[in-house]
Design a protein around this motif. Structure first.
Motif, mmCIF file in Angstrom:
data_model
loop_
_atom_site.group_PDB
_atom_site.id
_atom_site.type_symbol
_atom_site.label_atom_id
_atom_site.label_comp_id
_atom_site.label_asym_id
_atom_site.label_seq_id
_atom_site.Cartn_x
_atom_site.Cartn_y
_atom_site.Cartn_z
ATOM 1 N N TYR A 82 -10.786 1.213 -0.721
ATOM 2 C CA TYR A 82 -9.647 0.618 -1.415
ATOM 3 C C TYR A 82 -8.527 0.186 -0.470
ATOM 4 O O TYR A 82 -7.437 -0.148 -0.915
ATOM 5 C CB TYR A 82 -9.098 1.607 -2.447
ATOM 6 C CG TYR A 82 -10.135 2.019 -3.471
ATOM 7 C CD1 TYR A 82 -10.569 1.128 -4.441
ATOM 8 C CD2 TYR A 82 -10.685 3.305 -3.451
ATOM 9 C CE1 TYR A 82 -11.526 1.507 -5.378
ATOM 10 C CE2 TYR A 82 -11.639 3.686 -4.383
ATOM 11 C CZ TYR A 82 -12.056 2.781 -5.340
ATOM 12 O OH TYR A 82 -13.006 3.152 -6.254
ATOM 13 N N VAL A 83 -8.803 0.194 0.826
ATOM 14 C CA VAL A 83 -7.790 -0.174 1.818
ATOM 15 C C VAL A 83 -7.647 -1.687 1.890
ATOM 16 O O VAL A 83 -8.641 -2.425 1.790
ATOM 17 C CB VAL A 83 -8.167 0.398 3.202
ATOM 18 C CG1 VAL A 83 -7.168 -0.048 4.262
ATOM 19 C CG2 VAL A 83 -8.230 1.920 3.136
ATOM 20 N N HIS A 84 -6.418 -2.162 2.054
ATOM 21 C CA HIS A 84 -6.161 -3.596 2.201
ATOM 22 C C HIS A 84 -6.969 -4.131 3.380
ATOM 23 O O HIS A 84 -7.016 -3.500 4.451
ATOM 24 C CB HIS A 84 -4.662 -3.833 2.443
ATOM 25 C CG HIS A 84 -4.240 -5.261 2.298
ATOM 26 N ND1 HIS A 84 -4.515 -6.217 3.244
ATOM 27 C CD2 HIS A 84 -3.561 -5.897 1.308
ATOM 28 C CE1 HIS A 84 -4.021 -7.375 2.865
ATOM 29 N NE2 HIS A 84 -3.440 -7.217 1.684
ATOM 30 N N ARG A 112 -1.713 -0.186 3.311
ATOM 31 C CA ARG A 112 -1.701 -0.567 1.898
ATOM 32 C C ARG A 112 -3.028 -0.189 1.255
ATOM 33 O O ARG A 112 -4.087 -0.437 1.817
ATOM 34 C CB ARG A 112 -1.473 -2.077 1.757
ATOM 35 C CG ARG A 112 -0.065 -2.516 2.136
ATOM 36 C CD ARG A 112 -0.018 -3.976 2.502
ATOM 37 N NE ARG A 112 -0.698 -4.220 3.782
ATOM 38 C CZ ARG A 112 -0.801 -5.419 4.346
ATOM 39 N NH1 ARG A 112 -0.291 -6.487 3.742
ATOM 40 N NH2 ARG A 112 -1.415 -5.566 5.501
ATOM 41 N N VAL A 113 -2.938 0.399 0.059
ATOM 42 C CA VAL A 113 -4.123 0.845 -0.661
ATOM 43 C C VAL A 113 -4.078 0.282 -2.078
ATOM 44 O O VAL A 113 -3.021 0.264 -2.722
ATOM 45 C CB VAL A 113 -4.212 2.384 -0.698
ATOM 46 C CG1 VAL A 113 -5.421 2.838 -1.497
ATOM 47 C CG2 VAL A 113 -4.283 2.939 0.725
ATOM 48 N N LEU A 154 -2.631 6.587 -7.504
ATOM 49 C CA LEU A 154 -3.446 5.373 -7.363
ATOM 50 C C LEU A 154 -4.233 5.013 -8.615
ATOM 51 O O LEU A 154 -4.858 3.944 -8.656
ATOM 52 C CB LEU A 154 -4.412 5.512 -6.183
ATOM 53 C CG LEU A 154 -3.772 5.510 -4.798
ATOM 54 C CD1 LEU A 154 -4.824 5.773 -3.734
ATOM 55 C CD2 LEU A 154 -3.058 4.187 -4.538
ATOM 56 N N TYR A 167 -13.399 8.564 -7.081
ATOM 57 C CA TYR A 167 -13.012 8.453 -5.674
ATOM 58 C C TYR A 167 -13.947 9.209 -4.724
ATOM 59 O O TYR A 167 -14.266 8.725 -3.637
ATOM 60 C CB TYR A 167 -11.582 8.965 -5.510
ATOM 61 C CG TYR A 167 -10.858 8.382 -4.321
ATOM 62 C CD1 TYR A 167 -10.245 7.146 -4.402
ATOM 63 C CD2 TYR A 167 -10.792 9.081 -3.127
ATOM 64 C CE1 TYR A 167 -9.576 6.606 -3.314
ATOM 65 C CE2 TYR A 167 -10.136 8.550 -2.025
ATOM 66 C CZ TYR A 167 -9.531 7.318 -2.131
ATOM 67 O OH TYR A 167 -8.880 6.777 -1.055
ATOM 68 N N TYR A 203 -13.968 6.026 2.859
ATOM 69 C CA TYR A 203 -12.517 6.176 2.944
ATOM 70 C C TYR A 203 -11.825 4.829 3.107
ATOM 71 O O TYR A 203 -10.601 4.718 2.954
ATOM 72 C CB TYR A 203 -12.145 7.109 4.107
ATOM 73 C CG TYR A 203 -12.246 6.502 5.486
ATOM 74 C CD1 TYR A 203 -13.483 6.161 6.033
ATOM 75 C CD2 TYR A 203 -11.109 6.252 6.247
ATOM 76 C CE1 TYR A 203 -13.582 5.605 7.295
ATOM 77 C CE2 TYR A 203 -11.205 5.694 7.511
ATOM 78 C CZ TYR A 203 -12.443 5.374 8.022
ATOM 79 O OH TYR A 203 -12.537 4.811 9.268
ATOM 80 N N TYR A 208 -1.149 -3.322 -4.785
ATOM 81 C CA TYR A 208 -1.215 -2.464 -3.601
ATOM 82 C C TYR A 208 0.023 -1.573 -3.492
ATOM 83 O O TYR A 208 1.138 -2.002 -3.800
ATOM 84 C CB TYR A 208 -1.348 -3.305 -2.333
ATOM 85 C CG TYR A 208 -2.743 -3.849 -2.114
ATOM 86 C CD1 TYR A 208 -3.711 -3.081 -1.468
ATOM 87 C CD2 TYR A 208 -3.103 -5.111 -2.562
ATOM 88 C CE1 TYR A 208 -4.996 -3.560 -1.274
ATOM 89 C CE2 TYR A 208 -4.385 -5.607 -2.377
ATOM 90 C CZ TYR A 208 -5.328 -4.827 -1.736
ATOM 91 O OH TYR A 208 -6.598 -5.303 -1.537
ATOM 92 N N HIS A 255 -4.251 -0.036 -5.915
ATOM 93 C CA HIS A 255 -4.139 0.757 -7.137
ATOM 94 C C HIS A 255 -5.222 0.304 -8.114
ATOM 95 O O HIS A 255 -5.689 -0.836 -8.054
ATOM 96 C CB HIS A 255 -2.750 0.569 -7.758
ATOM 97 C CG HIS A 255 -2.436 1.529 -8.858
ATOM 98 N ND1 HIS A 255 -2.879 1.356 -10.149
ATOM 99 C CD2 HIS A 255 -1.705 2.682 -8.864
ATOM 100 C CE1 HIS A 255 -2.452 2.347 -10.903
ATOM 101 N NE2 HIS A 255 -1.734 3.171 -10.148
#
Length: 553
Positions: A312-314, A340-341, A297, A304, A309, A348, A343
């Motif tokens: 960075y999640v869509h 989807r996360v 990522l 991080y 948590y 993503y 980058h």
């Protein structure tokens, strides 16, 4: 390479262009007395092996170490002598590390049947070899983890017979491995716990994770109180047996906690070194993340850890993870989730995430997640879906989509009292173009045909490749035949301009046959048939003509 070009034909430049864009390593070698000389080396080989352009024209023994050159020269000579392809695997040191390759040596024969050239194609399998080595190491680590575990670890078959036990199991029970392997576990359980223990085992056979306490007999006859975990062994969806982990709970309680945490974290890290491992607090903050986060990522560990948590999640996937956390905190088992996360570079990636709770005194103390990058798998699935409905060359819809949309257009026209036009299009003297300029140019002509037709129809129209140079056009929801004719004229006009490809001027042309619903027929297949018949008549008239089906002709 000039002599080679003169012998194998003028199209070699096209092949050279293709080879320069192939990831495999490609070498063209010419026999030179008792050796072989480099005639051509593609970009991948020059880059991966850190070779310079000066290699061209040099002999193999002047480039490679003598021992490797001797081995390869023998193999190349064998190809020249037998005129047959040979394949082998090799590995050697480079400045970038050890390179593993699957090599194919193929003879190139001239018209007179002689062979002076050998084409070598080397597929880089270094990554695969590294993965295989990593798998072997992981298997050894797992075996070491089981054998040297502080708890008794055993494996039962589907009938409850011992298949494997570790050394600690023999220490706790007093039995040797030979006393237990192949024997059922039931006789070793004390009578009052026999039925309960068997029930937990049967539940494990149903795929359930079981925890319970039971007493067994030591070999000397004394009872031992154990805390037992039964874990179903499921491989590719099929139940293969049950793992058991048994702790002597008469010993130090604190050791149970340390061993369980160390065992779980070590197993996760050692078996999933290429995945992202995270430890998350019950409040949803990242306590630990494996270094693989940066490779996958782009974030450093420091960037991080300490973040939510969900950071960075869509946005569309946040609710999925929130529900998973709630379910786990409520004691429910959650399935693998795909999300989807983001980058670090702004795009993503698709990650497949598995979450496991770490329990202490029956409460969730932390969560361990394993995230695997499945972006390539997602893209492949999308390509496979698209391949079922679209032509791979022209990127146009195929016959399957065309028929589906044509039937839908007919159904809609029947309700709205509109017309539907079907045009069948053939390239003019396409076979001659193919024979004259080759299949690469022929393919380019088909692509260009699709582009020109697509540019001259409406947004709601469908342009599909039916086969070869035959293209079908669907005009739904039209008011009159005149609209269809105007579109046909625009399409024909677009083919009056020549097409330039690889320095060649190609004069294209087409023929169009047309049939309309409901004017000519109410049936989809018959409508296509009539359009095909009109196409045949248009081709009889000449280049760049269209013909409308007429039942009287």
């Amino acid at each position: 390479m000039k002599n080679f070009l003169e012998k194998v034909g003028h199209d070699i430049q096209a092949f050279k262009s293709i080879f320069d864009n192939i990831k495999d390593l490609i070498f063209l070698m010419e026999e030179d007395h008792h050796s072989f000389r480099y005639i051509y080396v593609n970009h991948s080989a020059l880059h991966i092996l850190n070779l310079g352009e000066t290699i061209i024209g040099r002999r193999m023994e002047d480039v490679l170490p003598k021992d490797r050159a001797d081995i390869l020269i023998k193999k190349y000579k064998l190809v020249i002598y037998t005129q047959k392809t040979i394949e082998f695997t090799e590995h050697f040191k480079t400045e970038k590390g050890t390179f593993f390759g699957e090599t194919s040596l193929s003879p190139i024969l001239t018209k007179d049947g002689t062979c002076k050239y050998v084409l070598a194609i080397v597929r880089d399998i270094s990554k695969r070899k590294q993965d295989e080595q990593q798998l072997k190491e992981n298997q050894k680590k797992l075996q070491s983890l089981i054998e040297h575990n502080g708890d008794a670890v055993y494996e039962l078959d589907l009938n409850g017979h011992f298949r494997r036990i570790n050394h600690r199991a023999t220490e706790i029970t007093g039995y040797d491995k030979e006393d237990l392997i192949g024997k059922p576990f039931v006789p070793f359980i004390r009578e009052h716990d026999g039925e309960k223990t068997l029930t937990h085992f049967q539940r494990a056979l149903q795929g359930r994770y079981e925890e319970y306490e039971a007493e067994i007999y030591h070999k000397d006859g004394n009872p031992i109180q154990l805390f037992i975990k039964n874990i179903p062994i499921v491989i590719d969806g099929e139940l293969k047996g049950v793992f058991g982990i048994a702790k002597d709970i008469t010993t130090q309680k604190e050791m149970e906690k340390i061993l369980r945490e160390n065992e779980e974290k070590y197993r996760l890290i050692s078996e999933n070194a290429f995945d992202i491992i995270r430890v998350i607090s019950p409040s949803g903050y990242v306590k630990y993340v494996s270094p693989s986060i940066q490779k996958i990522l782009g974030y450093s560990v420091e960037e991080y850890v300490g973040k939510s948590y969900l950071k960075y999640v869509h946005p569309e996937d946040v609710s999925i993870l929130r529900k998973r956390l709630t379910d786990i905190m409520n004691g429910e088992k959650t399935p693998v989730v795909e999300i989807r996360v983001l980058h670090k570079k702004g795009f993503y990636l698709w990650l497949e995430i598995t979450t496991t709770p770490v329990l202490e005194n029956g409460e969730v103390r932390e969560l361990v997640t394993i995230a695997r990058d499945i972006t390539d798998r997602k893209k492949l699935l999308e390509k496979l879906k698209k391949a079922a409905f679209y032509d791979s060359l022209s990127k146009l819809p195929n016959r399957r989509i065309f028929h589906k949309q044509l039937q839908a257009a007919i159904n809609e026209a029947a309700v709205n009292n509109k017309k539907v036009a079907v045009m069948m299009v053939d390239g003019w003297k396409f076979k001659q173009i193919n024979d004259t300029y080759g299949h690469v140019t022929g393919d380019a002509v088909i692509v260009e045909m699709g582009k020109r037709i697509r540019a001259n129809v409406r947004k709601q129209d469908t342009v599909a490749r039916i086969g070869g140079d035959e293209i079908a056009i669907l005009l739904p929801n039209i008011e009159s035949q005149q609209i269809a004719e105007e579109i046909a004229k625009r399409i024909i006009q677009s083919f009056t301009s020549p097409f330039f490809f690889n320095g060649t001027c190609i004069h294209m042309g087409i023929s169009i046959g047309m049939a309309l619903y409901p004017d000519h027929t109410l049936d989809m297949n018959t409508l296509i048939k009539y359009a095909d018949k009109a196409l045949y008549e248009a081709k009889e008239i000449g280049k760049n003509e269209y013909k409308i089906y007429s039942a009287t002709e």
